[in-house]
Design a protein around this motif. Sequence first.
Motif, PDB file in Angstrom:
ATOM      1  N   ARG A  47      52.029 104.783  83.523  1.00  0.00           N
ATOM      2  CA  ARG A  47      52.242 104.615  82.095  1.00  0.00           C
ATOM      3  C   ARG A  47      52.874 103.272  81.856  1.00  0.00           C
ATOM      4  NH1 ARG A  47      54.146 109.550  78.799  1.00  0.00           N
ATOM      5  NH2 ARG A  47      52.578 108.651  77.469  1.00  0.00           N
ATOM      6  N   HIS A  48      52.245 102.443  81.051  1.00  0.00           N
ATOM      7  CA  HIS A  48      52.801 101.147  80.681  1.00  0.00           C
ATOM      8  C   HIS A  48      53.739 101.336  79.505  1.00  0.00           C
ATOM      9  CE1 HIS A  48      50.001  99.318  83.424  1.00  0.00           C
ATOM     10  NE2 HIS A  48      49.054 100.052  82.893  1.00  0.00           N
ATOM     11  N   THR A  49      54.454 100.290  79.166  1.00  0.00           N
ATOM     12  CA  THR A  49      55.485 100.427  78.128  1.00  0.00           C
ATOM     13  C   THR A  49      55.253  99.547  76.928  1.00  0.00           C
ATOM     14  OG1 THR A  49      56.799  98.809  79.302  1.00  0.00           O
ATOM     15  CG2 THR A  49      57.185 101.097  79.859  1.00  0.00           C
ATOM     16  N   ILE A  50      54.030  98.988  76.804  1.00  0.00           N
ATOM     17  CA  ILE A  50      53.722  98.137  75.655  1.00  0.00           C
ATOM     18  C   ILE A  50      53.413  99.034  74.469  1.00  0.00           C
ATOM     19  CG2 ILE A  50      52.221  96.288  74.870  1.00  0.00           C
ATOM     20  CD1 ILE A  50      51.631  95.729  77.814  1.00  0.00           C
ATOM     21  N   ALA A  62      67.247 111.673  76.586  1.00  0.00           N
ATOM     22  CA  ALA A  62      66.446 110.874  77.526  1.00  0.00           C
ATOM     23  C   ALA A  62      64.973 111.254  77.439  1.00  0.00           C
ATOM     24  CB  ALA A  62      66.963 111.065  78.953  1.00  0.00           C
ATOM     25  N   ARG A  63      64.711 112.566  77.320  1.00  0.00           N
ATOM     26  CA  ARG A  63      63.325 113.034  77.209  1.00  0.00           C
ATOM     27  C   ARG A  63      62.662 112.486  75.945  1.00  0.00           C
ATOM     28  NH1 ARG A  63      64.058 118.439  76.780  1.00  0.00           N
ATOM     29  NH2 ARG A  63      64.290 118.639  79.023  1.00  0.00           N
ATOM     30  N   VAL A  64      63.427 112.473  74.830  1.00  0.00           N
ATOM     31  CA  VAL A  64      62.877 111.938  73.573  1.00  0.00           C
ATOM     32  C   VAL A  64      62.516 110.461  73.737  1.00  0.00           C
ATOM     33  CG1 VAL A  64      63.417 111.383  71.180  1.00  0.00           C
ATOM     34  CG2 VAL A  64      64.064 113.612  72.114  1.00  0.00           C
ATOM     35  N   TYR A  65      63.439 109.678  74.304  1.00  0.00           N
ATOM     36  CA  TYR A  65      63.158 108.249  74.510  1.00  0.00           C
ATOM     37  C   TYR A  65      61.976 108.046  75.461  1.00  0.00           C
ATOM     38  CZ  TYR A  65      67.600 107.115  72.236  1.00  0.00           C
ATOM     39  OH  TYR A  65      68.617 106.973  71.336  1.00  0.00           O
ATOM     40  N   TRP A  66      61.923 108.847  76.514  1.00  0.00           N
ATOM     41  CA  TRP A  66      60.823 108.726  77.491  1.00  0.00           C
ATOM     42  C   TRP A  66      59.482 108.990  76.815  1.00  0.00           C
ATOM     43  CZ3 TRP A  66      59.924 112.639  82.079  1.00  0.00           C
ATOM     44  CH2 TRP A  66      58.936 112.134  82.915  1.00  0.00           C
ATOM     45  N   ASN A  67      59.449 109.996  75.977  1.00  0.00           N
ATOM     46  CA  ASN A  67      58.197 110.340  75.302  1.00  0.00           C
ATOM     47  C   ASN A  67      57.762 109.268  74.318  1.00  0.00           C
ATOM     48  OD1 ASN A  67      58.088 112.713  76.713  1.00  0.00           O
ATOM     49  ND2 ASN A  67      59.199 113.891  75.166  1.00  0.00           N
ATOM     50  N   ARG A  68      58.732 108.478  73.834  1.00  0.00           N
ATOM     51  CA  ARG A  68      58.387 107.360  72.944  1.00  0.00           C
ATOM     52  C   ARG A  68      58.064 106.088  73.728  1.00  0.00           C
ATOM     53  NH1 ARG A  68      63.554 107.741  68.827  1.00  0.00           N
ATOM     54  NH2 ARG A  68      63.015 109.702  67.793  1.00  0.00           N
ATOM     55  N   ASP A  69      58.147 106.164  75.047  1.00  0.00           N
ATOM     56  CA  ASP A  69      57.983 105.003  75.918  1.00  0.00           C
ATOM     57  C   ASP A  69      59.151 104.024  75.783  1.00  0.00           C
ATOM     58  OD1 ASP A  69      55.789 105.719  77.314  1.00  0.00           O
ATOM     59  OD2 ASP A  69      54.363 104.588  76.106  1.00  0.00           O
ATOM     60  N   TYR A  76      64.062 112.917  87.370  1.00  0.00           N
ATOM     61  CA  TYR A  76      63.718 112.165  86.163  1.00  0.00           C
ATOM     62  C   TYR A  76      63.651 110.663  86.461  1.00  0.00           C
ATOM     63  CZ  TYR A  76      63.722 115.364  82.166  1.00  0.00           C
ATOM     64  OH  TYR A  76      63.386 116.297  81.235  1.00  0.00           O
ATOM     65  N   PHE A  77      64.672 110.164  87.201  1.00  0.00           N
ATOM     66  CA  PHE A  77      64.662 108.745  87.579  1.00  0.00           C
ATOM     67  C   PHE A  77      63.375 108.415  88.331  1.00  0.00           C
ATOM     68  CE2 PHE A  77      69.463 108.540  87.233  1.00  0.00           C
ATOM     69  CZ  PHE A  77      69.467 107.548  86.260  1.00  0.00           C
ATOM     70  N   ALA A  78      63.018 109.254  89.307  1.00  0.00           N
ATOM     71  CA  ALA A  78      61.823 109.002  90.123  1.00  0.00           C
ATOM     72  C   ALA A  78      60.572 108.932  89.260  1.00  0.00           C
ATOM     73  CB  ALA A  78      61.681 110.088  91.185  1.00  0.00           C
ATOM     74  N   LEU A  79      60.433 109.868  88.313  1.00  0.00           N
ATOM     75  CA  LEU A  79      59.230 109.900  87.471  1.00  0.00           C
ATOM     76  C   LEU A  79      59.157 108.675  86.555  1.00  0.00           C
ATOM     77  CD1 LEU A  79      59.300 113.700  86.670  1.00  0.00           C
ATOM     78  CD2 LEU A  79      57.461 112.509  87.864  1.00  0.00           C
ATOM     79  N   ILE A  80      60.286 108.280  85.993  1.00  0.00           N
ATOM     80  CA  ILE A  80      60.282 107.119  85.101  1.00  0.00           C
ATOM     81  C   ILE A  80      59.999 105.844  85.889  1.00  0.00           C
ATOM     82  CG2 ILE A  80      61.718 105.689  83.602  1.00  0.00           C
ATOM     83  CD1 ILE A  80      63.030 108.187  82.560  1.00  0.00           C
ATOM     84  N   TYR A  81      60.602 105.710  87.085  1.00  0.00           N
ATOM     85  CA  TYR A  81      60.311 104.535  87.902  1.00  0.00           C
ATOM     86  C   TYR A  81      58.851 104.492  88.327  1.00  0.00           C
ATOM     87  CZ  TYR A  81      65.240 103.185  88.244  1.00  0.00           C
ATOM     88  OH  TYR A  81      66.499 102.756  87.953  1.00  0.00           O
ATOM     89  N   LEU A  82      58.230 105.648  88.552  1.00  0.00           N
ATOM     90  CA  LEU A  82      56.790 105.666  88.847  1.00  0.00           C
ATOM     91  C   LEU A  82      55.999 105.147  87.657  1.00  0.00           C
ATOM     92  CD1 LEU A  82      56.128 108.993  90.810  1.00  0.00           C
ATOM     93  CD2 LEU A  82      55.821 106.662  91.621  1.00  0.00           C
ATOM     94  N   ASP A  83      56.405 105.529  86.449  1.00  0.00           N
ATOM     95  CA  ASP A  83      55.721 105.044  85.242  1.00  0.00           C
ATOM     96  C   ASP A  83      55.891 103.533  85.083  1.00  0.00           C
ATOM     97  OD1 ASP A  83      54.894 107.542  84.698  1.00  0.00           O
ATOM     98  OD2 ASP A  83      56.293 107.933  83.064  1.00  0.00           O
ATOM     99  N   MET A  84      56.956 102.979  85.674  1.00  0.00           N
ATOM    100  CA  MET A  84      57.199 101.534  85.584  1.00  0.00           C
ATOM    101  C   MET A  84      56.612 100.787  86.787  1.00  0.00           C
ATOM    102  SD  MET A  84      61.174 101.785  84.302  1.00  0.00           S
ATOM    103  CE  MET A  84      61.383 100.020  84.113  1.00  0.00           C
TER     104      MET A  84
END
Length: 734
Positions: free
Chosen positions: A2-5, A39-46, A77-85
């Motif tokens: 998942r990109h963050t643009i 954190a989940r809300v922010y993650w879902n908004r990228d 959660y950290f692992a999943l977000i870092y994978l998205d990055m």
Amino acid sequence: MRHTIALIFLVSCFSAGWGLHAQLPLQEEREFDVYINQARVYWNRDDLELALEELDKAAEWAEEQQSEKDLIDCYHYFALIYLDMDKEETAQFNNGRAALMLEEIEYPYGTAVHYYINAKILYTEGNFFQAIFQLNEARQRTNDRNLLNRITLLEADNLRSIDKYEQAETNYNSLLVNTDPYEREFLRARAYLGLARLDLVQELLPEGIENAQYALDIAESNGFTTEYILANELLANMFEQTRQFDQALASTRHLMHFKDSVRGLAREKAQLETADRIQTEYMSKEIQRQDEEIQELSESANRSELTAILSSAFLIIISLLAVSLYRNNQIKLKTNDLLHTKNRELHAARDAAVQAMEAKTNFLSTVSHELRTPLYAVTGLTHLLLEENPSKEQQEHLKALKFSGDYLLNFINDILQINKIDADKLEMLEIEFNLKKILTEVMNSLQQTAKESKTEMILDFDPEIPSHLMSDPVKLSQVFMNLMGNALKFTKNGEVLVLARLVRKEDDRARVYFEVRDTGIGISEEKQKTIFDSFEQGSIQINREYGGTGLGLTIVKSLLGLFGSTIQLESTLGQGSSFFFELDFKCKDDLIDEVPFEVTPKEYDFKGLHLLIVEDNKINQVITRKMLAKKEISSDIANNGTEAIQLASSNSYDGILMDIHMPGISGVEATQEIRKFDPETPIIALTAISLDDSLEAFYAAGCNDVVTKPFKPEVFYQKIGENILEPKLRKTLS
């Protein structure tokens, strides 16, 4: 990844979030939960920068409270977000931290998420078979619906990557109708993207464009950044291949405008800086902690004595290391060579085992279907002949023929059940049910057998057992159907007792003890060791006298394995046997008990119904048509899926009986096409179901119900009444 643009017009609150804390009981929200939810809300908004900051707060809280499970969830959660990055190394580091903690505590849900993350990493590295193995490990350790949907999605991506398009398509289609409480729309968008990729690789471009457009619509409606990018990329590619250059240009412009967003680029940079800062802070804390430990050690000892001791020890250690270093290095080289050789052999053996299992599965699937088709003719014709007033002698022959057909069908069903469990084809449900009602229904269905053997059936049910439990009632019914049926088979003029006792109840969990006890022939100590093996009965003499396949107890053992339980046996030859086990359930004490009632088969007046029979086998066409004519139901015949679509589009039918396995267009595909122009006409799948078939796929395609061939006539007519006649009568009255 998942990109963050993100574009300004796409930034909105996501309605879907991955519920890692969905299993928490309803109570006053802790400070930790506030951080995690935010954190989940922010993650879902990228907004990954803000998500990481909230996770950092949650991790600090968990460390202060010494809450190991909360800390494991943070690391995941950290692992999943870092994978998205695209920071795989950091993701593996956090997943490893969680793994170390999971070795010390029992946390099945955390273990399941750990396996899921491993599978995600393996998928990004192209290790698809290993990823599927990890997903199966995760699936066995959780009943969380959201995580199971995520597993289904990732499994579909892996299956698509190894060219198993049909299985991947089944997974994607099941997600289109998901009822996920957190990520329903996200999963649908991802499923449509997966189907579009399948269409693209199979050169089904019109279908691919349609699925990609569905994904784009969902992404725009919900602000799914990555899905918006992927859908536009797919559309631009497929529009170009179909020479729709204007649409291709439009999709490309959307992508360019999206990727040139200054806000998006700045945001991505900030997110990477935040990620690096959090990781650096952790490393600094760890170094500081180790420095403090060294300082404490130094201050606690006499410096001069410690210096002398350490110097001597240091010289000795250096000498020993110098001597052993060379030898260890040689051993390491030899060991590495041996490990590489054994690893190659292991991979070859694994691939051979996978191929053998697939060959076995395909063989059983084909054989079961081929056997069921002629069995349908045998049982159907026998039923029709028995209703045509045969002579007494003919009636005896026909009853013998019917018994043989039923025996063969039960044998096929038992073999398929065993192999579905072995091939991990069965999935556990998690639905509410009444345990006493399940046991009573099974006993009622076996009353006729009990009368024939002059055996009394008794239910001893503990009233303290909660009336509303959560588990898989279908598989539980199969367990007791086999155990009670087995007990009745080997008991004459005796008694079969079914016992259910509450062992303990803690919060929303209940443990129940079950026992099925009979006064039958018993089992010798020698045979008790193998009685749960396939095709095993007490002896050859018992097999000849009592019949049966010897698979009933094997099925029970395998099904209880899915529940995480084991069956035990006590028996005395000539006095009887006792089979007992314990199961854990979730319970719902706050629900009101249903008013008990008896369900009796209804008598229907089918006169005037007009149905379409879709069947490629000529004999089956004749049998089904005659069975309908017995009830004054008129019918048309479609020899294949293409004819079914044509007849359904040009005629009006009260219902459709759809065979699934047909040459050319299958019944599932034909049903999907019919549903595009006719969403209301009831469709009943009438099929010789095989090992690879999925009832969920039939319902997802648009079928109202499924009847397995060969079927009992009363079941056949009951299904027509429930799904075709009753809706028609309600429509007429309204």
